[in-house]
Design a protein around this motif. Structure first.
Motif, PDB file in Angstrom:
ATOM      1  N   ILE A  61      -9.525 -27.351  11.427  1.00  0.00           N
ATOM      2  CA  ILE A  61      -9.658 -26.648  12.708  1.00  0.00           C
ATOM      3  C   ILE A  61     -10.792 -25.629  12.622  1.00  0.00           C
ATOM      4  O   ILE A  61     -10.827 -24.810  11.711  1.00  0.00           O
ATOM      5  CB  ILE A  61      -8.349 -25.930  13.097  1.00  0.00           C
ATOM      6  N   VAL A  62     -11.732 -25.716  13.565  1.00  0.00           N
ATOM      7  CA  VAL A  62     -12.802 -24.716  13.606  1.00  0.00           C
ATOM      8  C   VAL A  62     -12.690 -23.896  14.881  1.00  0.00           C
ATOM      9  O   VAL A  62     -12.090 -24.324  15.875  1.00  0.00           O
ATOM     10  CB  VAL A  62     -14.206 -25.366  13.530  1.00  0.00           C
ATOM     11  N   ASP A  63     -13.297 -22.716  14.824  1.00  0.00           N
ATOM     12  CA  ASP A  63     -13.280 -21.805  15.960  1.00  0.00           C
ATOM     13  C   ASP A  63     -14.432 -22.158  16.902  1.00  0.00           C
ATOM     14  O   ASP A  63     -15.591 -21.886  16.602  1.00  0.00           O
ATOM     15  CB  ASP A  63     -13.421 -20.364  15.435  1.00  0.00           C
ATOM     16  N   ARG A  64     -14.091 -22.771  18.044  1.00  0.00           N
ATOM     17  CA  ARG A  64     -15.134 -23.156  18.996  1.00  0.00           C
ATOM     18  C   ARG A  64     -15.195 -22.199  20.187  1.00  0.00           C
ATOM     19  O   ARG A  64     -15.726 -22.550  21.239  1.00  0.00           O
ATOM     20  CB  ARG A  64     -14.879 -24.590  19.487  1.00  0.00           C
ATOM     21  N   SER A  65     -14.650 -20.988  20.017  1.00  0.00           N
ATOM     22  CA  SER A  65     -14.626 -20.051  21.148  1.00  0.00           C
ATOM     23  C   SER A  65     -16.028 -19.592  21.534  1.00  0.00           C
ATOM     24  O   SER A  65     -16.220 -19.050  22.625  1.00  0.00           O
ATOM     25  CB  SER A  65     -13.737 -18.849  20.825  1.00  0.00           C
ATOM     26  N   VAL A  70     -14.635 -22.226  10.116  1.00  0.00           N
ATOM     27  CA  VAL A  70     -13.349 -22.891   9.906  1.00  0.00           C
ATOM     28  C   VAL A  70     -12.222 -21.870  10.036  1.00  0.00           C
ATOM     29  O   VAL A  70     -12.296 -20.766   9.490  1.00  0.00           O
ATOM     30  CB  VAL A  70     -13.306 -23.556   8.510  1.00  0.00           C
ATOM     31  N   ILE A  71     -11.171 -22.227  10.794  1.00  0.00           N
ATOM     32  CA  ILE A  71      -9.985 -21.364  10.894  1.00  0.00           C
ATOM     33  C   ILE A  71      -8.987 -21.777   9.819  1.00  0.00           C
ATOM     34  O   ILE A  71      -8.497 -20.962   9.063  1.00  0.00           O
ATOM     35  CB  ILE A  71      -9.327 -21.479  12.294  1.00  0.00           C
ATOM     36  N   GLY A  96      -7.635 -20.449   4.970  1.00  0.00           N
ATOM     37  CA  GLY A  96      -7.983 -19.495   6.015  1.00  0.00           C
ATOM     38  C   GLY A  96      -9.484 -19.353   6.120  1.00  0.00           C
ATOM     39  O   GLY A  96     -10.221 -19.921   5.308  1.00  0.00           O
ATOM     40  N   PRO A  97      -9.949 -18.596   7.138  1.00  0.00           N
ATOM     41  CA  PRO A  97     -11.396 -18.464   7.362  1.00  0.00           C
ATOM     42  C   PRO A  97     -12.156 -17.973   6.132  1.00  0.00           C
ATOM     43  O   PRO A  97     -13.285 -18.384   5.902  1.00  0.00           O
ATOM     44  CB  PRO A  97     -11.492 -17.440   8.491  1.00  0.00           C
ATOM     45  N   ARG A  98     -11.543 -17.092   5.359  1.00  0.00           N
ATOM     46  CA  ARG A  98     -12.293 -16.519   4.242  1.00  0.00           C
ATOM     47  C   ARG A  98     -11.956 -17.159   2.902  1.00  0.00           C
ATOM     48  O   ARG A  98     -12.514 -16.805   1.876  1.00  0.00           O
ATOM     49  CB  ARG A  98     -12.043 -15.010   4.179  1.00  0.00           C
ATOM     50  N   GLU A  99     -11.006 -18.073   2.922  1.00  0.00           N
ATOM     51  CA  GLU A  99     -10.604 -18.747   1.681  1.00  0.00           C
ATOM     52  C   GLU A  99     -11.628 -19.817   1.322  1.00  0.00           C
ATOM     53  O   GLU A  99     -12.384 -20.285   2.168  1.00  0.00           O
ATOM     54  CB  GLU A  99      -9.239 -19.423   1.871  1.00  0.00           C
ATOM     55  N   LYS A 100     -11.617 -20.180   0.045  1.00  0.00           N
ATOM     56  CA  LYS A 100     -12.494 -21.266  -0.379  1.00  0.00           C
ATOM     57  C   LYS A 100     -11.789 -22.594  -0.127  1.00  0.00           C
ATOM     58  O   LYS A 100     -10.616 -22.751  -0.442  1.00  0.00           O
ATOM     59  CB  LYS A 100     -12.805 -21.102  -1.866  1.00  0.00           C
TER      60      LYS A 100
END
Lengths: 233, 251
Positions: free
Chosen positions: B118-122, B113-114, B16-20
């Motif tokens: 997958i990355v957040d390109r919004s 990174v989401i 997840g976004p906050r995971e290592k």
């Protein structure tokens, strides 16, 4: 207008304009330096140095030049730190294998630091002695300037003596090459940042920039080397 | 030439976004050189699902190089070891038998990174929302020749418009700068009479948004142009600089 200098493009504008200003200074500096090669015991160079030291326009430009250097260095630091932050804390494990990206463009800050380190040494060698502390070598000599005998500082003797040390000459050659590489990217990049570029002119600026960069960089190096090799008494 | 490859994949996995995150190594055998890179990824995921493991998350959509959805930083280059293509147009014939392929997400502060690859390109959408449009009432269809447009302007505008917003420019940039993307979007409109009307406002708004979103400052390395799957030229960046500075001077 207020936010222009804090925007990303505005900061690059500052880098571009201060860079172009410093390049103009390089041309003047190299022109005067080239007089070191006139084989008349330094009279021509001393006359030019005297002119530079007494000309009111040069007196006004000197602090502006110093500000130009300071701005270029501070903005470079700010931009580099911001860009590192924007890159994020995670690096690519597989590195960067993009081809066709010039080494200079990726290492402008390191090259700049090299030039800055040289600048400190360079100021200590000449500017400090000529303007602040004085030096025995600078004792006044008489030079005939346009038919008038004038008493001037013997700047040539100081330069000549400094370039009598091999390690100093080597440092100057390295710095000259560093400057040349810095300018191979800096020249065209400055025009790109102020918006004066397109597909045709980018190629022209790059070619002109490469010639300019190596002419200036190697010019400084060559003068130091020639002084060491052929002008020592 | 061999028709099938045995390869090792080093893939970035992040829950997840906050995971290592960490790299996982997978082995794949009998991959046809004719298969596309994403088909190879599908085979990998099928294998993982059959083994009862979690598949690798990656972005993809049209798979014909026009939607800008696929990303992937493959062996040190965005969109992998081929020029002017997106990841979905990359084929396994570009790789050697026994090769280890490293696959990473776009890395930039502007693209968090989401999950996995997958990355957040919004943030690109937010930049477009700031001004990447023409706000006019279109009315009826005008005569095609009613507004004359020089051919070279039309060509340059169309070249800029070929940007699919995939984010490879940001991924390739050592400064995490989005200038190539923004300059393409500003240029495609600024070159045409319909877009010129709002050119100043657009340049200011989009650059302000870009800066706000944490993208870096362009230092003209040109890596973006090299890695852009659509070959967008950095002359667009010079145009953006020009449009922006002109607009600011007028204020």
């Amino acid at each position: 207008m207020s936010s222009v200098f804090t925007s990303s493009i505005g900061k690059k504008l500052v880098m571009g304009i201060s860079g172009l200003f410093l390049m103009m200074f390089m041309v003047v500096h190299l022109t005067v330096n080239s007089l070191l090669l006139v084989p008349d015991g330094g009279d021509t160079f001393n006359a030019a140095a005297h002119f530079m030291a007494t000309n009111p326009i040069i007196r006004i430009i000197e602090p502006i030049l110093a500000i130009g250097f300071v701005i270029h260095i501070i903005w470079a630091l700010v931009l580099t730190l911001e860009n590192r932050k924007a890159r994020g804390s995670d690096r690519y494990a597989s590195g960067n294998k993009s081809t066709g990206v010039s080494w200079a463009s990726k290492n402008m800050f390191v090259l700049g630091l090299t030039i800055l380190a040289f600048l400190v040494l360079h100021l200590a060698h000449f500017w400090v002695k000529m303007r602040l502390t004085g030096d025995d070598l600078l004792e006044h000599v008489t030079v005939n300037i346009a038919g008038v005998d004038t008493l001037v500082e013997n700047s040539y003797a100081l330069v000549n003596a400094t370039f009598g040390y091999l390690w100093i000459v080597i440092v100057y050659i390295v710095a000259g090459v560093g400057l040349a590489i810095h300018l191979t990217h800096g020249f065209w990049s400055a025009f790109q940042s102020v918006g004066l570029s397109n597909n045709i002119w980018r190629k022209r600026f790059t070619v002109i920039g490469n010639i300019f960069a190596w002419l200036v960089g190697l010019g400084f190096s060559a003068i130091a080397l020639l002084q060491y090799l052929f002008y020592q008494i | 030439m061999e028709k099938f490859l045995n390869i090792t994949l080093k893939v970035w996995k992040q829950n997840g976004p906050r995971e290592k995150g960490r790299f996982e190594t997978y082995k794949l055998s009998n991959i046809s050189v004719d298969s596309s890179f994403l088909e190879m990824m599908d085979i990998l995921n099928e294998q993982l699902i059959n083994e009862g493991k979690e598949p690798v998350a990656f972005d993809h959509d049209c798979r014909e190089g026009i939607c800008g959805m696929c990303s992937l930083y493959i062996n040190g280059r965005p969109h992998g070891p081929d020029d002017d293509i997106t990841t979905c147009q990359l084929h396994m014939r570009k790789f050697k038998d026994g090769e280890t392929i490293t696959i990473e997400p776009w890395r930039s502060a502007g693209f968090p990174v989401i999950k996995d690859l997958i990355v957040d390109r919004s943030s690109f959408d937010k930049i477009i929302m700031a001004g990447g449009y023409v706000s006019v009432n279109t009315g009826g269809v005008p005569d095609a020749n009613a507004i004359p447009i020089p051919k070279d302007h039309a060509d340059e505008s169309m070249d800029a418009a070929s940007c699919i917003g995939c984010g490879a420019c940001v991924a390739a940039c050592k400064n995490g700068s989005a200038m190539l993307f923004v300059s393409a979007k500003v240029s495609q409109l600024a070159l045409l009479p319909q877009g010129k009307v709002e050119a100043a406002r657009r340049a200011k708004a989009m650059v302000a948004r870009m800066d706000e979103l944490g993208f870096g400052n362009c230092t003209n390395t040109g890596a973006c142009e090299v890695e852009c799957p659509k070959g967008i030229s950095i002359s667009n960046i010079a145009r953006l600089n020009r449009e922006y500075l002109k607009a600011k001077i007028k204020d």
